[in-house]
Design an enzyme around this catalytic site. Sequence first.
Site, mmCIF file in Angstrom:
data_model
loop_
_atom_site.group_PDB
_atom_site.id
_atom_site.type_symbol
_atom_site.label_atom_id
_atom_site.label_comp_id
_atom_site.label_asym_id
_atom_site.label_seq_id
_atom_site.Cartn_x
_atom_site.Cartn_y
_atom_site.Cartn_z
ATOM 1 N N ASP A 144 0.822 -1.165 0.052
ATOM 2 C CA ASP A 144 0.144 0.031 0.010
ATOM 3 C C ASP A 144 0.842 1.320 -0.156
ATOM 4 O O ASP A 144 0.200 2.280 -0.192
ATOM 5 C CB ASP A 144 -0.996 -0.020 1.307
ATOM 6 C CG ASP A 144 -1.814 -0.994 1.277
ATOM 7 O OD1 ASP A 144 -2.295 -1.583 0.192
ATOM 8 O OD2 ASP A 144 -2.051 -1.799 2.486
ATOM 9 N N GLU A 196 -10.047 1.166 -2.365
ATOM 10 C CA GLU A 196 -10.877 0.630 -1.401
ATOM 11 C C GLU A 196 -11.324 1.180 -0.327
ATOM 12 O O GLU A 196 -12.315 0.836 0.464
ATOM 13 C CB GLU A 196 -10.295 -0.976 -1.163
ATOM 14 C CG GLU A 196 -9.110 -0.851 -0.146
ATOM 15 C CD GLU A 196 -8.427 -2.132 0.407
ATOM 16 O OE1 GLU A 196 -8.988 -3.024 0.121
ATOM 17 O OE2 GLU A 196 -7.489 -2.062 1.047
#
Length: 358
Positions: free
Chosen positions: A130, A225
């Site tokens: 990430d 997300e």
Amino acid sequence: MAKFDTIGVLTSGGDAPGMNTAIRAITRRALQHGIKVKGILGGYSGLVNDSMIDLGARDVSNIEYLGGTILYSDRCLEFKTEEGMQAAIATCKRHNIDAIVAIGGDGTFRGATDLSLRGIPTIGVTGSIDNDVTATDYTVGFDTAMNTVVEAVDRLRDTCQSHARCNVVEVMGRDCGEIALKTGIASGAVAIAIPEVPFDEDAAIERIIAAKKSGKRSMIVIVSEGVFTADGKPYGEVLRHVIQEKTGVETKFARLAHIVRGGAPTLRDRLTATEMGAFAVDLLMEGKSDVIVAEVAGKIVSYDISFALITDKMYKKKLAEGALDKFSAEDVEKMKAICDFRAAEIRRLYDIHLGLCR
Ligand code: ADP
């Protein structure tokens, strides 16, 4: 120079491509210094439950290009309890493990601090797809994850072009929108929604209508997300219906999910994992503990874990009352500069995207 008999290496939290490359580098660098290496299995669970393997030079042969982690990963809640922590310390004592290198994300680094405070020097190496550890410009796994997204989106683009469709693609990143932002730019997305920048849905709809009128057949929309509707629904799925209803363009939805976690690490991830892994062992040799390895402006450096974790909280606007009290004014300024730089970079890239998507 600090002296060690044996060090342990573990991978913890969400896995990331490049973790194996780091395991290899840590093992070989330690062996170079005459230190034995144990591979702890299943993250901190392996310390709590005494599960480990010996790692010699041959045991880490040919793993630099493997996805996943040969040491497995786990989310170990027991390790957060005093009982679990004491079991972990006892395991270290039993096997003469006098230091640990922990590869993972921010949760893993909290565990590393707990071990350091109890007398087991621990160094953190970032392994996270990430790129969500604010104090480092880069986390191992990020480049591979982005390349996996771009490859998948290129395929979706082909079929969108054939059928004159839009495809909304949801990508991982938790509360960090970097995978979405950078892959969106690299795939020529018509819209990108990330947690860091307010998403102008009306403008995106207008853009899609105008693009359709001007003859554009394929539209890609990337949604992180970490973006949700006001009532807590994942935004990507909702946006798909909004686009279809308001623009008349047939719109599909794809959630890439864990596909993005797997696969062979790219050259960038192999190089960075190797440098960071070797540096982590060097830090231990210098007597350092409770620090993470970071990349700043292309250089491999280290930060105290508490500095890194609080910088993260500052960036995510989750600072608890008094959290900055134990830091010097100079450290707080440094944290602010890191946060400002990161926010400005995201804004700069987002503006480039807005200027090009039409
Ligand atoms: P990541 O490292 O990818 O952020 P997690 O947040 O799941 O992943 O953390 C990985 C593991 O680190 C947890 O399962 C737990 O064993 C350990 N950990 C997380 N937070 C703490 C904490 N506050 N104290 C001690 N250990 C922790």
